[in-house]
Enzyme design. Structure first.
Site, short mmCIF file in Angstrom:
data_model
loop_
_atom_site.label_atom_id
_atom_site.label_comp_id
_atom_site.label_asym_id
_atom_site.label_seq_id
_atom_site.Cartn_x
_atom_site.Cartn_y
_atom_site.Cartn_z
NE ARG A 16 -7.16 1.76 -6.29
CZ ARG A 16 -6.07 2.00 -5.59
NH1 ARG A 16 -4.99 2.44 -6.18
NH2 ARG A 16 -6.05 1.80 -4.29
NE ARG B 26 -1.42 6.65 1.19
CZ ARG B 26 -1.49 5.72 2.13
NH1 ARG B 26 -1.20 6.03 3.38
NH2 ARG B 26 -1.84 4.49 1.83
CD GLU C 298 2.56 -12.86 15.95
OE1 GLU C 298 2.53 -11.66 16.27
OE2 GLU C 298 2.08 -13.77 16.65
CG ASN D 41 -7.52 -2.30 -5.97
OD1 ASN D 41 -6.64 -3.11 -5.73
ND2 ASN D 41 -7.82 -1.33 -5.11
NE ARG E 266 -4.12 6.95 -7.47
CZ ARG E 266 -4.00 6.50 -6.23
NH1 ARG E 266 -3.76 7.35 -5.25
NH2 ARG E 266 -4.13 5.23 -5.96
CB SER F 119 -8.67 -5.67 -3.72
OG SER F 119 -9.23 -4.39 -3.95
CB THR F 120 -13.04 -7.81 -5.92
OG1 THR F 120 -13.17 -7.69 -4.50
CG2 THR F 120 -12.66 -9.23 -6.26
CG ASP G 139 -2.08 0.94 1.10
OD1 ASP G 139 -2.28 1.51 0.02
OD2 ASP G 139 -2.80 1.13 2.11
CG ASN H 255 2.20 1.48 -5.14
OD1 ASN H 255 3.06 1.28 -4.29
ND2 ASN H 255 1.76 0.51 -5.92
CG HIS I 48 0.24 1.89 -9.33
ND1 HIS I 48 0.00 1.55 -8.02
CD2 HIS I 48 -0.86 2.57 -9.75
CE1 HIS I 48 -1.20 1.99 -7.66
NE2 HIS I 48 -1.74 2.63 -8.68
C1 FPP Z 1 -1.84 0.22 -3.30
O1 FPP Z 1 -1.37 1.54 -3.36
C2 FPP Z 1 -1.27 -0.55 -4.39
C3 FPP Z 1 -2.02 -1.13 -5.37
C4 FPP Z 1 -3.49 -1.07 -5.44
C5 FPP Z 1 -1.38 -1.87 -6.47
C6 FPP Z 1 -0.14 -2.59 -6.14
C7 FPP Z 1 0.54 -2.89 -7.42
C8 FPP Z 1 1.88 -2.87 -7.63
C9 FPP Z 1 2.88 -2.68 -6.60
C10 FPP Z 1 2.41 -3.04 -9.02
C11 FPP Z 1 1.97 -4.27 -9.77
C12 FPP Z 1 2.18 -5.51 -9.02
C13 FPP Z 1 2.87 -6.60 -9.44
C14 FPP Z 1 2.88 -7.81 -8.59
C15 FPP Z 1 3.64 -6.64 -10.67
P1 FPP Z 1 -2.44 2.70 -3.54
O2 FPP Z 1 -2.54 3.01 -5.00
O3 FPP Z 1 -3.73 2.32 -2.89
O4 FPP Z 1 -1.74 3.87 -2.77
P2 FPP Z 1 -2.45 5.01 -1.92
O5 FPP Z 1 -3.17 4.33 -0.79
O6 FPP Z 1 -1.31 5.85 -1.46
O7 FPP Z 1 -3.37 5.73 -2.85
#
Ligand code: FPP
Length: 256
Positions: free
Chosen positions: A70, A23, A206, A67, A32, A64-65, A19, A21, A36
């Protein structure tokens, strides 16, 4: 930090909610999706560290389902990054003998993503090193609902006696069937929630929350989380000196 780690007491399964990315990017006045993109670097480092340590299972929550809510551009970028990641990292997986497995409703993803995932599954099927599991279009509640539906169908068809429907049966029918439950669940970015991730499997995990945003979660941060895990006392509901010693006979729970 590696010297302080007890290699004989590593978690068998580490699950990670990646979590922060968005921010990370916003703090740098970047779109944003750049967060990622930077998150991929952290994925690469985490997978390589897991490989080096020989952690048996690592599960990364990538989509996640929920997401899908977005913006379309962000969803498409995430799917594109995933394809790019597989394409670029397949050699690394093979070099480290890592097995790749996606979990979640993969059938609902774009066919081009499904093809790429399947290519990685097939190419690494014979690998015997750590299992790298990517949760995509995943929901813990949906996973449990699927198990219930399977059980109901089998009962109706006369293939399953409800009397044998126990925790072992349920575990075997989860997407993670046959794997150890996560010993350690990590969530980055300071949020302290489970967010519908591996709901059944994290019963005794844990949990390690860190304020570090996912793109900054490097090898050192991973090792810190593993060290913190090794300092926890795990009791699974018992007491340190008696854990696992006494099992009350059926029908006599709580009697003196
Ligand atoms: C959450 O950050 C992150 C995600 C919803 C996506 C995670 C994906 C990756 C790291 C890249 C692709 C993955 C792989 C395995 C190749 P957020 O966008 O919710 O951040 P925020 O809470 O700061 O807005």
């Amino acid at each position: 930090m590696l010297d302080r780690l007890d290699l004989g007491r590593l978690p068998r399964h580490v699950a990670i909610i990646m979590d922060g990315n968005g921010r990370w990017a916003t703090a740098r006045k970047l779109p944003r999706v750049e967060g990622h993109r930077a998150g991929i670097r952290a994925v690469r480092q985490t997978v390589e560290t897991a490989a080096r340590l020989g952690l048996p299972v690592v599960t990364l929550y990538a989509f996640s389902t929920e997401n899908w809510k977005r913006p379309r551009h962000e969803v498409l970028t995430l799917m594109g990054l995933l394809k790019e990641y597989i394409n670029r990292e397949l050699d690394t997986f093979l070099r480290h003998d890592l097995r790749f497995l996606p979990i979640g409703r993969i059938d609902q993803l774009d066919p081009s993503v499904q093809r790429e995932l399947q290519r990685a599954v097939d190419a690494t099927a014979a690998c015997r090193g750590p299992l790298v599991q990517i949760a995509l279009n995943y929901s813990g509640r949906q996973e449990l609902t699927e198990v219930l539906r399977t059980a109901a169908r089998q009962v109706v068809a006369g293939e399953l006696d409800p009397a044998v429907l126990d925790e072992t049966w349920i575990e075997a029918h989860l997407a993670t069937g046959g794997q150890p439950d996560p010993d350690l669940l990590i969530r980055t970015s300071g949020e302290q929630r489970i967010s519908n991730f591996l709901l059944w499997q994290v019963a005794y995990s844990e949990i390690y929350f860190t304020p570090v945003l996912w793109p900054d979660f490097d090898q050192e941060e991973f090792l810190k989380a593993l060290l913190a895990f090794q300092q926890r006392e795990r009791r699974f509901g018992g007491l340190p000196e008696t854990a696992g010693v006494f099992t009350p006979p059926e029908g006599q729970l709580g009697t003196a």
